[in-house]
Scaffold this active site. Structure first.
Site, PDB file in Angstrom:
ATOM      1  N   ARG A 137     -32.858 -13.791 -28.084  1.00 22.55           N
ATOM      2  CA  ARG A 137     -33.681 -14.950 -28.394  1.00 22.55           C
ATOM      3  C   ARG A 137     -34.584 -15.312 -27.212  1.00 22.55           C
ATOM      4  NH1 ARG A 137     -31.232 -19.040 -28.218  1.00 22.55           N
ATOM      5  NH2 ARG A 137     -29.137 -18.337 -27.626  1.00 22.55           N
ATOM      6  N   LYS A 280     -31.109 -18.244 -36.290  1.00 24.43           N
ATOM      7  CA  LYS A 280     -30.966 -19.499 -35.564  1.00 24.43           C
ATOM      8  C   LYS A 280     -32.032 -20.508 -35.975  1.00 24.43           C
ATOM      9  CE  LYS A 280     -27.219 -18.649 -33.432  1.00 24.43           C
ATOM     10  NZ  LYS A 280     -25.981 -19.305 -33.949  1.00 24.43           N
ATOM     11  N   HIS A 300     -21.736 -25.696 -34.719  1.00 23.77           N
ATOM     12  CA  HIS A 300     -21.727 -24.301 -34.266  1.00 23.77           C
ATOM     13  C   HIS A 300     -20.274 -23.928 -34.043  1.00 23.77           C
ATOM     14  CE1 HIS A 300     -22.724 -21.097 -31.070  1.00 23.77           C
ATOM     15  NE2 HIS A 300     -22.965 -20.596 -32.260  1.00 23.77           N
ATOM     16  N   SER A 319     -20.032 -18.044 -26.050  1.00 26.71           N
ATOM     17  CA  SER A 319     -19.857 -16.600 -25.974  1.00 26.71           C
ATOM     18  C   SER A 319     -18.784 -16.237 -24.951  1.00 26.71           C
ATOM     19  CB  SER A 319     -21.186 -15.944 -25.590  1.00 26.71           C
ATOM     20  OG  SER A 319     -21.046 -14.551 -25.479  1.00 26.71           O
ATOM     21  N   LYS A 323     -13.880 -16.998 -29.777  1.00 25.09           N
ATOM     22  CA  LYS A 323     -14.037 -17.713 -31.050  1.00 25.09           C
ATOM     23  C   LYS A 323     -13.919 -16.766 -32.251  1.00 25.09           C
ATOM     24  CE  LYS A 323     -18.159 -19.472 -31.652  1.00 25.09           C
ATOM     25  NZ  LYS A 323     -18.915 -18.799 -32.744  1.00 25.09           N
ATOM     26  N   THR A 324     -14.615 -15.638 -32.187  1.00 22.51           N
ATOM     27  CA  THR A 324     -14.584 -14.683 -33.294  1.00 22.51           C
ATOM     28  C   THR A 324     -13.211 -14.025 -33.411  1.00 22.51           C
ATOM     29  OG1 THR A 324     -16.950 -14.238 -33.075  1.00 22.51           O
ATOM     30  CG2 THR A 324     -15.640 -12.594 -34.226  1.00 22.51           C
ATOM     31  N   ASP A 338     -19.523 -18.513 -37.535  1.00 23.18           N
ATOM     32  CA  ASP A 338     -20.498 -19.047 -36.579  1.00 23.18           C
ATOM     33  C   ASP A 338     -21.076 -20.423 -36.915  1.00 23.18           C
ATOM     34  OD1 ASP A 338     -21.917 -18.556 -34.118  1.00 23.18           O
ATOM     35  OD2 ASP A 338     -23.723 -18.217 -35.287  1.00 23.18           O
ATOM     36  N   ARG A 403     -25.930  -5.679 -31.666  1.00 20.73           N
ATOM     37  CA  ARG A 403     -25.423  -6.518 -32.764  1.00 20.73           C
ATOM     38  C   ARG A 403     -25.269  -5.729 -34.050  1.00 20.73           C
ATOM     39  NH1 ARG A 403     -24.278 -12.238 -31.935  1.00 20.73           N
ATOM     40  NH2 ARG A 403     -25.270 -12.794 -29.956  1.00 20.73           N
TER      41      ARG A 403
END
Length: 614
Positions: A137, A280, A300, A319, A323-324, A338, A403
């Site tokens: 981004r 996003k 988020h 990051s 979390k994932t 997410d 990704r």
């Protein structure tokens, strides 16, 4: 722009026996500067000119496709949007010249990406494509239009930079003019939000099949009946990322521009082909609309739900915090990884897919993600073996931000539809503390929950960036600073109200270092973190005995079966007690400095819920 050289497929086939991968093993594009040319062709090493005498010419399926399938595609996907032709004409599209493909099937997008963009099919069936110069981004190039309908709600500053309406109109026209020069323009109509009461209709207009397939995966895909009755979209993305912004236009700082106009409900992308900008962008719009229009809390976060009890847990984390990994639990169903909304009736996912990091991915570490990379999915900026087409997830020569994007249905443990009509029972705030002083689990009071939500702390570790010699704290408010739209206090207030109303327990879990800071201690083993999360879900931790952890004034359990006592209290794990106190106060001071930005907007109870230094 840039282009990459490509040897024709026929020449590749003629010399297949002598092919050697560049650099010994793997393939990646060789970039050669150019002006206005395609940025997605590929370099292959030179091939011998001599052709075997017995060679039989290879007839490609493209010949059949050109005379049969392609003509059907042109007719079929143009007719689908017949009643919407007025919209595209009024928007400035040259309908006599361009070929619009609306909600094209995955196979057609594969074909176009391979034929026109140099994409390839990986050994697992996923499409491998590249985003060109931008592989992440561009937050410094993000703008929001300053206009009367939203100006009083937006949190203006370095995250939300002002743009005037006239400049937006110039860039919008520039994007449409560019799209009018393309032979193929792709349109994808889908939804953001699984709960029909709060979802919005999103239309994506772009010039790359890769972008169309990406949003096909990330938005919620409509049925044929829903598509037929789709009507006017609530939000439109004009993605002309292959074409640069004019940096001499007022308000432009580079050739990249990512801008949102809430009055027009439109987004324009110029100068970046990174697909994550669209994802996003949709989240930013939902982060604005849900609180302002619907009165619901956008977050988020990841979320899962228990298979037996039906209890819902929200996971906040930046990051590298896990979390994932932690929300993927064999005993629970994944609502999403997410972006979510905590509504008056429950929790729902905003997206229809997952956008997972691929760096160092393996079947052993992340089996669900690894197995989801199959036909229909996209691998973005991933290096691969040119003969076997096997991706190399350890190769970061293009970018560390490799990704994969795939529909959430590719996860076998997913909750479909991704909505649960039940309020959360637990909130888990994840941090990776490289200073090694925060406990692996703490039970937070409502005021502490608001404080840590606003702070959004984790840390970068040495080695992640050049020049980083010691842990660097990162404070990302609401765990979503790059995407925040309203003042953080507004989200925090809504979170506190919902937690109080539904009696939700909140936990701060540190997945970082223990027994010493980075370089001296060791990272908390995943088996212990999973045991802690399991104890949250079972209710075991809610019934545990607690003691006070000084400076941060946290409540920490005195014991938990399966987790060493010295791990639960960092002061016991550090052999050098003086060094521990020094690092503890150092981190506390960093918290105070970061939180000063929000102090005037919160109650004293929340301000005092942070670390207190004597």
């Amino acid at each position: 722009m840039e282009r990459r050289l490509r040897t024709p497929i026929s020449k590749f086939l003629r010399s297949f026996g002598s092919l050697r991968p560049p650099n010994g093993r793997h393939y990646r594009p060789m970039v050669i500067p150019d002006h206005g040319q395609s940025s997605n062709s590929y370099y292959q090493p030179p091939k011998p000119n001599k052709m075997p005498a017995h060679h039989t010419p290879y007839v490609t399926p493209h010949i059949l496709h050109k005379h049969y399938a392609q003509s059907h595609d042109n007719e079929s996907f143009s007719n689908l949007i017949g009643r919407d032709l007025d919209y595209f004409s009024q928007a400035g599209f040259d309908m006599d010249r361009i070929q619009i493909k609306r909600n094209a099937p995955v196979a057609l997008l594969y074909e176009d990406a391979i034929r026109n963009e140099g994409a390839i099919i990986s050994s697992s069936g996923a499409l491998i494509n590249f985003s060109g110069k931008k592989t992440g981004r561009s937050p410094k190039d993000k703008r929001i239009v300053y206009e009367e309908t939203s100006k009083d709600d937006i949190w203006w500053g370095s995250v939300n930079i002002k743009m005037d309406e006239h400049t937006f109109e110039i860039n919008r026209e520039r994007a449409i003019d560019y799209l009018n020069t393309r032979d193929n323009v792709y349109v994808f109509d889908g939804y953001a939000g699984w709960d029909p009461k709060y979802r919005i209709k999103v239309r994506v207009i772009c010039a790359r099949a890769y972008h169309a397939l990406f949003m096909h995966n990330m938005l919620i895909r409509p049925t044929e009946e829903q598509l037929a009755e789709f009507g006017e979209p609530d939000f439109i993305i004009y993605n002309a990322g292959q074409f640069p912004a004019n940096r001499f236009t007022k308000g432009m700082s580079s050739t990249t521009s990512v801008e949102i106009n809430f009055k027009r409900m439109e987004m324009v992308i110029l100068g970046t082909e990174y697909a994550g900008e669209m994802k996003k962008g949709v989240f930013s719009v939902m982060h604005y609309l849900q609180p302002v229009k619907f009165g619901q809390l956008s977050l988020h976060s990841s979320a899962n739900v228990g298979k037996d009890e039906g209890d819902v847990t929200l996971f906040f984390g930046l990051s590298g915090t896990g979390k994932t990994t932690l929300s993927a639990d064999p005993n629970r169903l994944l609502i999403g990884d997410d972006e979510h909304v905590w509504s008056d009736t429950g929790v729902f996912n905003i997206e229809g897919g997952c956008y997972a990091k691929c760096i160092n991915l393996s079947a052993e570490k992340e089996p669900d993600i690894f197995n989801a990379i199959r036909y229909g999915g996209i691998l973005e900026n991933v290096v691969y073996n040119p003969i076997s087409r096997v991706p190399d997830y350890d190769d970061v020569s293009i970018t560390e931000n490799t990704r994969c994007a795939y529909p959430i249905e590719f996860i076998p443990n997913a909750q479909i539809p991704c909505v649960v009509d039940r309020q959360p029972s637990n909130i888990i705030m994840l941090t990776c503390d490289a200073f090694g002083v925060l406990p692996p689990v703490s039970k937070l009071t409502p005021e502490q929950a608001s404080y840590h939500f606003l702070a959004g702390y984790t840390s970068k570790t040495p080695g992640t960036e050049d020049g980083v010699l010691e842990p660097i704290p990162t404070f990302s408010t609401c765990y979503s600073a790059p995407f925040i739209v309203l003042h953080p206090g507004r989200y925090a207030e809504m979170l506190a109200e919902r937690m109080a109303k539904h009696k939700v327990d909140c936990w701060l879990i540190n997945t970082g270092w223990t027994g010493g800071k980075y370089g001296y201690g060791k990272r908390c083993a995943l088996k212990y973190t999973r045991r802690i999360v399991d104890a949250v879900h079972s209710g075991e931790l809610a019934k545990a005995e607690y003691e006070n952890f000084g400076t941060f004034n946290l409540s920490i359990p005195t014991s938990l079966e399966g987790v060493p006592r010295e791990l639960l209290n960092p002061s016991l794990a550090w052999p050098d007690k003086e060094a521990f106190q020094k690092e503890l106060k150092k981190l506390g001071g960093m918290f105070q400095k970061a939180f000063a930005l929000y102090e005037k907007d919160v109650d004293d109870k929340v301000r005092l819920a942070g670390p207190q230094l004597r």
